[in-house]
Enzyme design. Structure first.
Site, PDB file in Angstrom:
ATOM      1  N   ARG A   1      15.844 -10.035  -4.983  1.00 50.32           N
ATOM      2  CA  ARG A   1      17.154 -10.592  -5.386  1.00 50.32           C
ATOM      3  C   ARG A   1      18.068  -9.506  -5.927  1.00 50.32           C
ATOM      4  O   ARG A   1      19.274  -9.608  -5.832  1.00 50.32           O
ATOM      5  CB  ARG A   1      16.944 -11.679  -6.454  1.00 50.32           C
ATOM      6  CG  ARG A   1      16.207 -12.900  -5.939  1.00 50.32           C
ATOM      7  CD  ARG A   1      15.708 -13.757  -7.062  1.00 50.32           C
ATOM      8  NE  ARG A   1      14.789 -12.999  -7.926  1.00 50.32           N
ATOM      9  CZ  ARG A   1      14.230 -13.464  -9.036  1.00 50.32           C
ATOM     10  NH1 ARG A   1      14.498 -14.695  -9.435  1.00 50.32           N
ATOM     11  NH2 ARG A   1      13.407 -12.713  -9.740  1.00 50.32           N
ATOM     12  N   ARG A   2      17.513  -8.441  -6.521  1.00 51.31           N
ATOM     13  CA  ARG A   2      18.369  -7.415  -7.144  1.00 51.31           C
ATOM     14  C   ARG A   2      18.737  -6.340  -6.119  1.00 51.31           C
ATOM     15  O   ARG A   2      18.009  -5.372  -5.910  1.00 51.31           O
ATOM     16  CB  ARG A   2      17.649  -6.797  -8.344  1.00 51.31           C
ATOM     17  CG  ARG A   2      17.588  -7.740  -9.558  1.00 51.31           C
ATOM     18  CD  ARG A   2      16.734  -7.184 -10.665  1.00 51.31           C
ATOM     19  NE  ARG A   2      15.339  -7.055 -10.269  1.00 51.31           N
ATOM     20  CZ  ARG A   2      14.388  -6.498 -11.003  1.00 51.31           C
ATOM     21  NH1 ARG A   2      14.675  -6.009 -12.179  1.00 51.31           N
ATOM     22  NH2 ARG A   2      13.148  -6.436 -10.557  1.00 51.31           N
TER      23      ARG A   2
ATOM     24  N   GLU B   1       6.859  -4.480 -14.186  1.00 49.93           N
ATOM     25  CA  GLU B   1       7.747  -5.343 -14.989  1.00 49.93           C
ATOM     26  C   GLU B   1       7.125  -6.727 -15.220  1.00 49.93           C
ATOM     27  O   GLU B   1       7.732  -7.590 -15.854  1.00 49.93           O
ATOM     28  CB  GLU B   1       9.100  -5.514 -14.272  1.00 49.93           C
ATOM     29  CG  GLU B   1       9.918  -4.235 -14.223  1.00 49.93           C
ATOM     30  CD  GLU B   1      11.247  -4.402 -13.489  1.00 49.93           C
ATOM     31  OE1 GLU B   1      11.644  -5.543 -13.173  1.00 49.93           O
ATOM     32  OE2 GLU B   1      11.885  -3.372 -13.212  1.00 49.93           O
TER      33      GLU B   1
ATOM     34  N   LEU C   1      -5.118  -6.071 -14.232  1.00 52.17           N
ATOM     35  CA  LEU C   1      -3.923  -5.607 -14.967  1.00 52.17           C
ATOM     36  C   LEU C   1      -3.240  -4.419 -14.303  1.00 52.17           C
ATOM     37  O   LEU C   1      -3.828  -3.346 -14.167  1.00 52.17           O
ATOM     38  CB  LEU C   1      -4.337  -5.203 -16.386  1.00 52.17           C
ATOM     39  CG  LEU C   1      -4.825  -6.335 -17.299  1.00 52.17           C
ATOM     40  CD1 LEU C   1      -5.470  -5.760 -18.561  1.00 52.17           C
ATOM     41  CD2 LEU C   1      -3.684  -7.271 -17.667  1.00 52.17           C
TER      42      LEU C   1
ATOM     43  N   ALA D   1      10.417  -5.913  -3.369  1.00 50.39           N
ATOM     44  CA  ALA D   1      10.410  -4.453  -3.236  1.00 50.39           C
ATOM     45  C   ALA D   1      11.265  -3.757  -4.287  1.00 50.39           C
ATOM     46  O   ALA D   1      11.332  -2.535  -4.316  1.00 50.39           O
ATOM     47  CB  ALA D   1      10.897  -4.075  -1.834  1.00 50.39           C
TER      48      ALA D   1
ATOM     49  N   ASN E   1       4.555 -10.083  -1.484  1.00 49.44           N
ATOM     50  CA  ASN E   1       4.261  -9.551  -2.815  1.00 49.44           C
ATOM     51  C   ASN E   1       5.118 -10.197  -3.897  1.00 49.44           C
ATOM     52  O   ASN E   1       4.701 -10.263  -5.056  1.00 49.44           O
ATOM     53  CB  ASN E   1       4.492  -8.027  -2.764  1.00 49.44           C
ATOM     54  CG  ASN E   1       4.658  -7.418  -4.138  1.00 49.44           C
ATOM     55  OD1 ASN E   1       3.678  -7.244  -4.867  1.00 49.44           O
ATOM     56  ND2 ASN E   1       5.898  -7.109  -4.514  1.00 49.44           N
TER      57      ASN E   1
ATOM     58  N   PRO F   1      -5.316  -8.092  -7.686  1.00 41.84           N
ATOM     59  CA  PRO F   1      -5.371  -7.103  -8.763  1.00 41.84           C
ATOM     60  C   PRO F   1      -5.610  -7.739 -10.132  1.00 41.84           C
ATOM     61  O   PRO F   1      -5.241  -8.878 -10.382  1.00 41.84           O
ATOM     62  CB  PRO F   1      -3.974  -6.452  -8.732  1.00 41.84           C
ATOM     63  CG  PRO F   1      -3.307  -6.951  -7.489  1.00 41.84           C
ATOM     64  CD  PRO F   1      -3.948  -8.263  -7.171  1.00 41.84           C
TER      65      PRO F   1
ATOM     66  N   TYR G   1       0.218 -20.287 -13.681  1.00 45.53           N
ATOM     67  CA  TYR G   1       0.211 -19.007 -12.940  1.00 45.53           C
ATOM     68  C   TYR G   1      -1.111 -18.873 -12.183  1.00 45.53           C
ATOM     69  O   TYR G   1      -1.126 -18.527 -10.992  1.00 45.53           O
ATOM     70  CB  TYR G   1       0.406 -17.820 -13.894  1.00 45.53           C
ATOM     71  CG  TYR G   1       0.331 -16.486 -13.161  1.00 45.53           C
ATOM     72  CD1 TYR G   1       1.335 -16.106 -12.279  1.00 45.53           C
ATOM     73  CD2 TYR G   1      -0.763 -15.632 -13.327  1.00 45.53           C
ATOM     74  CE1 TYR G   1       1.254 -14.897 -11.577  1.00 45.53           C
ATOM     75  CE2 TYR G   1      -0.848 -14.424 -12.639  1.00 45.53           C
ATOM     76  CZ  TYR G   1       0.169 -14.072 -11.761  1.00 45.53           C
ATOM     77  OH  TYR G   1       0.089 -12.885 -11.059  1.00 45.53           O
TER      78      TYR G   1
HETATM   79  P1  NDP Z   1       7.295  -6.923 -10.966  1.00 50.27           P
HETATM   80  O1  NDP Z   1       7.923  -7.898 -11.897  1.00 50.27           O
HETATM   81  O2  NDP Z   1       7.419  -5.484 -11.271  1.00 50.27           O
HETATM   82  O3  NDP Z   1       7.832  -7.188  -9.474  1.00 50.27           O
HETATM   83  C1  NDP Z   1       8.004  -8.474  -8.981  1.00 50.27           C
HETATM   84  C2  NDP Z   1       8.892  -8.410  -7.750  1.00 50.27           C
HETATM   85  O4  NDP Z   1       9.047  -9.738  -7.215  1.00 50.27           O
HETATM   86  C3  NDP Z   1      10.275  -7.886  -8.050  1.00 50.27           C
HETATM   87  O5  NDP Z   1      10.654  -6.991  -7.031  1.00 50.27           O
HETATM   88  C4  NDP Z   1      11.151  -9.123  -8.001  1.00 50.27           C
HETATM   89  O6  NDP Z   1      12.454  -8.778  -7.542  1.00 50.27           O
HETATM   90  C5  NDP Z   1      10.426  -9.951  -6.939  1.00 50.27           C
HETATM   91  N1  NDP Z   1      10.749 -11.365  -7.019  1.00 50.27           N
HETATM   92  C6  NDP Z   1      10.483 -12.225  -8.028  1.00 50.27           C
HETATM   93  N2  NDP Z   1      10.982 -13.432  -7.755  1.00 50.27           N
HETATM   94  C7  NDP Z   1      11.576 -13.334  -6.530  1.00 50.27           C
HETATM   95  C8  NDP Z   1      12.278 -14.240  -5.699  1.00 50.27           C
HETATM   96  N3  NDP Z   1      12.458 -15.525  -6.078  1.00 50.27           N
HETATM   97  N4  NDP Z   1      12.743 -13.829  -4.504  1.00 50.27           N
HETATM   98  C9  NDP Z   1      12.570 -12.535  -4.126  1.00 50.27           C
HETATM   99  N5  NDP Z   1      11.908 -11.631  -4.858  1.00 50.27           N
HETATM  100  C10 NDP Z   1      11.424 -12.027  -6.056  1.00 50.27           C
HETATM  101  O7  NDP Z   1       5.766  -7.346 -10.890  1.00 50.27           O
HETATM  102  P2  NDP Z   1       4.538  -6.802  -9.996  1.00 50.27           P
HETATM  103  O8  NDP Z   1       4.930  -5.705  -9.122  1.00 50.27           O
HETATM  104  O9  NDP Z   1       3.415  -6.619 -10.915  1.00 50.27           O
HETATM  105  O10 NDP Z   1       4.255  -8.133  -9.158  1.00 50.27           O
HETATM  106  C11 NDP Z   1       4.128  -8.146  -7.760  1.00 50.27           C
HETATM  107  C12 NDP Z   1       3.084  -9.189  -7.378  1.00 50.27           C
HETATM  108  O11 NDP Z   1       1.830  -8.782  -7.888  1.00 50.27           O
HETATM  109  C13 NDP Z   1       3.335 -10.584  -7.929  1.00 50.27           C
HETATM  110  O12 NDP Z   1       3.031 -11.532  -6.926  1.00 50.27           O
HETATM  111  C14 NDP Z   1       2.353 -10.694  -9.078  1.00 50.27           C
HETATM  112  O13 NDP Z   1       1.994 -12.026  -9.347  1.00 50.27           O
HETATM  113  C15 NDP Z   1       1.211  -9.889  -8.526  1.00 50.27           C
HETATM  114  N6  NDP Z   1       0.238  -9.380  -9.479  1.00 50.27           N
HETATM  115  C16 NDP Z   1       0.640  -8.589 -10.524  1.00 50.27           C
HETATM  116  C17 NDP Z   1      -0.294  -8.116 -11.423  1.00 50.27           C
HETATM  117  C18 NDP Z   1       0.084  -7.319 -12.616  1.00 50.27           C
HETATM  118  O14 NDP Z   1      -0.741  -7.207 -13.554  1.00 50.27           O
HETATM  119  N7  NDP Z   1       1.263  -6.708 -12.659  1.00 50.27           N
HETATM  120  C19 NDP Z   1      -1.718  -8.398 -11.232  1.00 50.27           C
HETATM  121  C20 NDP Z   1      -2.021  -9.257 -10.125  1.00 50.27           C
HETATM  122  C21 NDP Z   1      -1.064  -9.690  -9.274  1.00 50.27           C
HETATM  123  P3  NDP Z   1      13.842  -9.395  -8.026  1.00 50.27           P
HETATM  124  O15 NDP Z   1      13.692  -9.760  -9.474  1.00 50.27           O
HETATM  125  O16 NDP Z   1      14.810  -8.277  -7.780  1.00 50.27           O
HETATM  126  O17 NDP Z   1      14.053 -10.549  -7.120  1.00 50.27           O
HETATM  127  C1  8X3 Z   2      -1.627 -10.641 -13.092  1.00 46.76           C
HETATM  128  C2  8X3 Z   2      -2.884 -10.285 -13.791  1.00 46.76           C
HETATM  129  O1  8X3 Z   2      -4.514 -11.112 -15.560  1.00 46.76           O
HETATM  130  O2  8X3 Z   2      -2.163 -11.022 -16.151  1.00 46.76           O
HETATM  131  O3  8X3 Z   2      -1.843 -11.503 -12.033  1.00 46.76           O
HETATM  132  O4  8X3 Z   2      -2.958 -12.712 -14.670  1.00 46.76           O
HETATM  133  S1  8X3 Z   2      -3.132 -11.342 -15.097  1.00 46.76           S
END
Ligand code: NDP
Ligand code: 8X3
Length: 257
Positions: free
Chosen positions: A38-39, A193, A189, A14, A91, A187, A157
């Protein structure tokens, strides 16, 4: 549509991106939130904003979902009003690197598998039994288009997200006969972050992923999560693939020049 007012929603990841957006949309609708990442300072910023704007009740969990014992202890020691989690949004996740498999980095692999697969399993394993006991609940897993087929350099991945797809399908089967719903959102793209994390902080490389196209936003995905959980109780949206209009599949995008 069902109401989420006063429902307890636990969101992993979150502190950023999709999870952060989920926090906002559920807060706006009157839910009570358990925010996990974690943050801690990022969680505090979100909590402060939500409390101020929507008077949201928020419980913060600084937690690494890869740490099974920490997950067990955090969930088991939730104070009484927070124990009854209605909606679990799995998530938290990440990609690390885009190397060919045969020269891939072991630590990157461990991090992806431990977070995207094992972390999601731990959260599910410690939360869903109580949902079953109470006879209500919804699990939303954030998978990816990457789970539907590999793309070059995506290897581990993609495998981790294929696992999320199988786990979601399996969980739905195993919960059949209970009212608990299971949804996986896949999702394409989304500009968050995510790419900065994938490229270990290289912002130029990260920006280039979304160059000359209109990506999805965290808010777009949160909107879909909200849609899925607010359908009538007899409606289970099992999987939902969502891409930007400028994207056809994991390897085909349209750039505007
Ligand atoms: P972000 O990097 O913006 O967010 C990722 C979140 O995951 C952060 O809040 C991070 O928090 C948390 N996180 C990562 N590792 C841990 C851990 N070990 N324990 C607890 N929290 C963790 O990326 P997105 O919002 O894009 O990603 C969210 C999800 O969506 C992921 O599962 C990603 O694979 C998926 N996704 C993303 C896509 C994209 O294109 N962006 C497309 C498809 C899927 P912190 O570092 O503070 O712990
Ligand atoms: C994130 C989307 O296409 O970079 O899951 O893998 S992609």
């Amino acid at each position: 549509m069902i109401s989420v007012t006063d429902k307890i929603v636990l969101i992993t990841g979150a502190s950023s991106g999709i999870g952060y957006s989920c926090g906002k949309i559920f807060a706006q609708a009157g839910a009570q939130l358990i925010l996990v990442a974690r943050r801690q300072e990022k969680l505090e910023q979100l909590a402060e904003a939500l409390t101020k704007e929507f008077l949201t009740k928020v419980y913060l969990l600084k937690l690494d979902v890869r740490d099974r014992l920490a997950v067990e202890s955090a969930i088991n020691s939730l104070p009484e009003p927070w124990k009854d989690i209605d909606i679990l949004i799995n998530n938290a996740g990440l990609s690390r690197g885009l190397s060919k498999l045969h020269i891939g980095d072991f630590q990157d692999w461990e991090e992806m598998i431990d977070t995207n697969v094992k972390g999601l399993l731990y959260m599910t394993r410690y939360i869903v039994p109580e949902m079953v006991n109470r006879g209500r609940g919804h699990v939303v897993n954030i998978g990816s288009i990457a789970g539907r087929g590999a793309y070059p350099g995506g290897n581990v991945y993609c495998a981790s997200k294929a696992a999320v797809r199988a786990i979601s399908e399996g969980l739905k089967q195993d919960l059949l006969g209970t009212p608990i719903r299971v949804t996986e959102i896949q999702p394409g793209l989304v500009e968050t972050e995510f790419s900065e994390v994938r490229f270990h902080g290289d912002q130029k490389k990260a920006k280039n992923v979304y160059r000359d196209l209109t990506p999805l936003t965290g808010d777009d995905i949160a909107d879909l999560v909200f849609f899925c959980v607010t359908r009538s109780p007899h409606v289970n949206i099992s999987e939902l693939l969502v891409v930007p209009t400028d994207q056809a599949n994991a390897t085909m995008v349209h750039r505007h020049n």
